[in-house]
Design an enzyme around this catalytic site. Sequence first.
Site, PDB file in Angstrom:
ATOM      1  CD  GLU A  93      44.300 -63.473  -7.716  1.00  0.00           C
ATOM      2  OE1 GLU A  93      44.798 -64.609  -7.881  1.00  0.00           O
ATOM      3  OE2 GLU A  93      44.215 -62.616  -8.605  1.00  0.00           O
ATOM      4  CG  ASP A  94      43.438 -60.440  -3.549  1.00  0.00           C
ATOM      5  OD1 ASP A  94      43.657 -60.534  -4.758  1.00  0.00           O
ATOM      6  OD2 ASP A  94      42.341 -60.645  -3.021  1.00  0.00           O
TER       7      ASP A  94
END
Length: 752
Positions: free
Chosen positions: A104-105
């Site tokens: 996700e990051d």
Amino acid sequence: MDPMEQDMMQVENSKYTLNEEQENKEIVRHYRALLRSLRPKIKKGDKELLRTAFEMATNAHKTMRRKSGEPYIFHPIAVAMICVDEIGLGVRSTICALLHDTVEDTDITLDDIKSEFGNEIAKIVDGLTKISTVMSANSSQQAENFKKILLTLTDDPRVILIKLADRLHNMRTLDSMKQEKQLKIASETIWVYSPLAHRMGLYSIKTELEDLSMKFLEPDTYREIAKKLSETKRERTKYINEFVRPLKDKLIQSGFDFEIYGRPKSIHSIWNKIKKKGVSFEEVYDLFAIRVILDVPLEMEKEVCWKVYSLITDEYLPSPERLRDWLSNPKSNGYEALHTTVMGPQGKWVEVQIRTKRMNEIAEKGLAAHFKYKEGTQTEDRFDKWFVQIREALSNQQEEGIDFLQDFKTSFLAEEIYVYTPKGDVKMLPINSTALDFAFNIHSVIGSKCIGAKVNHKLVPLGHKLRSGDQIEIITSNKQKPNEDWLSIVVTAKAKNSIKDSLREEKKIISEEGKYTLQRKLEGIGAVYNPYNVDQVMNFYKLHSQLDLLYKIATKNIDLKELKTFQVLGDKIEVPKPVNVPTEINHETHAAKSPSKKDAELIIFGESSDQIKYALAKCCNPIPGDDVFGFVSTGKGLIIHRTTCPNATQLLANYGHRVVKTKWAKNKEISFLTGLSIIGLDDVGVVNKITSIISGELKINIAALTIESKEGLFQGTIKVYVHDKEELETLVDRIKSLNGIQQVNRFDTETV
Ligand code: MN
């Protein structure tokens, strides 16, 4: 990551002072502790995989920090630690937990994870990534997103277990967030995550999530109860010892291998009791429960638990209504135990929970512990059934998000009852299920044709509420068909969906007539019947579907008079200026009229503080001094609710983006109507005493007063105008100090 995690994170600039070397040492120390916890589960080759995951995550999150200032990697390690220590998950889940925020990051892709760790782990990390993406997509869509979460959950329950660990760690570190965020996140936790933890059988995590949420949502009450608990601790310990002593002797004499101890109930559960029963802290009798944990082989469990039950009830008299046998019928989340409530010394009721070591571990760690023991028990089966039910409910996609969430909560997260078919088959239904739910549970055709039922051989109506142990026979008729009212007498998603399906079918048939009428009326003004024009008419009446429009025309709820005001341009029609058409009702339309718009008693942060239109919510009647929040409602401006409002959790959890932080300004000119209910011993002159305090001594205006007496007790309700919470509290204290007054409570809703 969650939107909340974005807030919890800062990139690079931070006040964190440790130098890099010290920091790296600290990270490695945390990782080593994780390995130590996991040791018994590590097999050949696992250590290398774990190391790779740890290094991959550390590198990926290298430049990121949390709001608290610490390196971001502390978070995934902590989440992994919760998975291992508190949920009992193994090596693969640990790897997933370490990597849960990477895709996700950071630059790491799902393919990277797949090639390094294989398909199984990549799938779980993918599930975790999807959950956070749907959660951050748009906060107004929380409910819809929740549905998606559950779709993922059914693929692999570990996704939801790791997500719960993630949420737990974020709740534990919520202190560093802004207050609005704290409220939103805590509400969401209490609304969705703690019921989910409960349903997965994770009792400790559920309890901690509830307590942590309450700490932020109800800080004063939380602190007050915590304080009272610690003040009464010594006294309680003494009592527990006195209670346990004779039991210990008996258990030793009988040669059992056991542990017995008293366990305090959680702050949140005590608070629930106070609210539900309308009693004070001092009157809550079960501030703790006694737990007996037995070490016995699997095949002797039931027998030994009942033996211990009999031994305890030889010493203390049991309450026959409070025996819960989850040995013979475990809960669907796997919980097994025998609960009883007995009369202890000094005439106090005490709850005793009897379980074996195995049952205890399942109760603490839920699903994962249950997998460990799955041979020889039937609980596996129950989980599978539960997942199948969820899948069925999810496959019906027509539900609106919020409705769905509500249905889901009642259908799958509530406690269940067990009932029997005439042939003796057991069916599991959520609590409050009716005969009609049972009929639909058997088959949708049986449900649709149901006209009544026989419960334990007695004839009952469709809406009859079932209780555990009931045996139900359904009576059907071919003339029967579902109607709108049925929706209010069923609680299961399955029944609701079937009923809605048949209503929709019926609606379609009826609306054929509406179509004909509309066609005629359009032709009457020289226009044609085409999709564009029908849409225009639909929008004009503020309806959401053509089916609704045609149905309302067919049932004469819309007469199409306004159609004459439409302009016809070729084959298109144009809508005139909108006239007042009733729109649907939202929760927030119960708002009170603002007492006086010109006086701004509220400072609204983040907006210009003067001249903001607001109204006080009717559902909780806030007064100055109460903890409040503002809710931006469509068309009604700002509505002020108390943070303790019964609707607050739902609003905060589902519409967090519409919540505005609000605070009262000092204002002594305006008074607010609020209500008190008073209970006390009937005493001549009590009304006089109360009114003389209110209007004589404190000079508060009374709007209404009713007193009712019954069998030596009186119950009164008073409506008064006060300026703020402080004034109200003084009033309550003064009334409480009168002789014979038992209780003084503020009303929470206008219905009281
Ligand atoms: Mn996370």
